[in-house]
Design an enzyme around this catalytic site. Sequence first.
Site, PDB file in Angstrom:
ATOM      1  N   SER A  83       0.839  -1.201   0.000  1.00 32.53           N
ATOM      2  CA  SER A  83       0.000   0.000   0.000  1.00 32.53           C
ATOM      3  C   SER A  83       0.871   1.246   0.000  1.00 32.53           C
ATOM      4  CB  SER A  83      -0.932   0.005   1.214  1.00 32.53           C
ATOM      5  OG  SER A  83      -0.191  -0.047   2.413  1.00 32.53           O
ATOM      6  N   GLY A 122       7.019  -1.772   1.318  1.00 27.91           N
ATOM      7  CA  GLY A 122       6.738  -2.660   0.200  1.00 27.91           C
ATOM      8  C   GLY A 122       6.505  -1.890  -1.089  1.00 27.91           C
ATOM      9  N   ASP A 180      -5.614 -11.237   2.215  1.00 21.24           N
ATOM     10  CA  ASP A 180      -5.927 -10.764   3.565  1.00 21.24           C
ATOM     11  C   ASP A 180      -5.248 -11.711   4.539  1.00 21.24           C
ATOM     12  OD1 ASP A 180      -6.940 -10.063   6.005  1.00 21.24           O
ATOM     13  OD2 ASP A 180      -9.039 -10.091   5.410  1.00 21.24           O
ATOM     14  N   ASN A 194       6.593  -9.045   3.013  1.00 20.35           N
ATOM     15  CA  ASN A 194       6.839  -7.740   3.620  1.00 20.35           C
ATOM     16  C   ASN A 194       5.695  -7.260   4.505  1.00 20.35           C
ATOM     17  OD1 ASN A 194       8.049  -4.788   3.523  1.00 20.35           O
ATOM     18  ND2 ASN A 194       5.927  -4.613   2.805  1.00 20.35           N
ATOM     19  N   SER A 206      12.133  -7.535  12.435  1.00 18.19           N
ATOM     20  CA  SER A 206      12.335  -6.257  13.114  1.00 18.19           C
ATOM     21  C   SER A 206      13.265  -6.465  14.299  1.00 18.19           C
ATOM     22  CB  SER A 206      10.986  -5.725  13.619  1.00 18.19           C
ATOM     23  OG  SER A 206      11.149  -4.700  14.585  1.00 18.19           O
ATOM     24  N   TYR A 218      -1.861 -10.293  27.630  1.00 16.26           N
ATOM     25  CA  TYR A 218      -1.471  -9.615  26.388  1.00 16.26           C
ATOM     26  C   TYR A 218      -0.746  -8.302  26.649  1.00 16.26           C
ATOM     27  CZ  TYR A 218      -1.881  -7.837  21.592  1.00 16.26           C
ATOM     28  OH  TYR A 218      -1.627  -7.360  20.328  1.00 16.26           O
TER      29      TYR A 218
END
Length: 326
Positions: free
Chosen positions: A33, A38, A85, A114, A164, A185
Amino acid sequence: MPFPYKKDITGGELVAEYAPIIKGKTILTTGVSPNSLGARYVETLAAAQPKLLILAGRDLAKVNQTAEAINKAHPDVKTKVLQLDLSSFASARKAAAEVNSWDDVPAIDVLMNNAGIMAVEYKICEDGYESQLTCNHLSHFLFTNLILDKVLASELKRIVNVSSGGHWFSGIRYADLNYDGGKTYEKWNAYGQSKTANILFSIGLAKRFGDRGVLAYSLNPGAIITNLGAHLDFAPGGDLEVLARVSRMTGSPFGWEQEKEMLTHEQGIATHVFASFDPVLKEHNGAYLLEKAQVADYYVDTVSPHAISEIEAKKLWDLSVKAVGL
């Protein structure tokens, strides 16, 4: 073992260097996007006349914007768009089936995984797994394995998983992948788990398919402002302070840096291009690569030991096979 690239090397400079290799190749990239690494990666590659750029993403309107930018700047470079997706295994299977049905695409030279999400609120995806692990690793694992024959049919046979420095925040939480329904979490911890998975996945690919010519790498592009962090709270006391606290709590070396150097998009994609095409990397199958086109030195604080263990890589592979139903 650093490579002799200058400090501010850009993706464009490396594309010019590797132009004879890139020309005529087919590259599939997820997460393209506008304002993403990417998108900058594929737009920069187009200058070297690849045969085909396959652009995959969830939002086809955004994917088409990137395709149109490429077609306008380089009308001789072909593009295909692919809906993918990553929050859904069914979507990953459907996208893989579409790629495999393309008779005009007999081979994929580079698969650039990516796409990803970062530090989002707790969510379980439709297939029963936490969203960052699902989108950043499990769906890429499924999609990659389903189109692997196309990669094996190619000349380069390269698979790249974008990780990362955040992988330091967590190893794979085998006993609590879903954070006890959200009770345990912490969004940066979950991001770290998924980024560790990217590195281990590359090791697993190199181990299983290296004898068939597959070259797999993971990479840290560096600290870059993109749409990946558009949802973050940059106000005092917000996400950046939480990130700094998590970095220190988990022993990440980045938590103790006085000031983190921010890279441009052009600098950020240098390692994408390096991983995709550098011939010398054949000697480093499965390696984790650093910003500015470097091979990580595993004996200094550039990568956590929990992310480069072959035992961990095998455990994750077996877990992933079961999770996605391969």
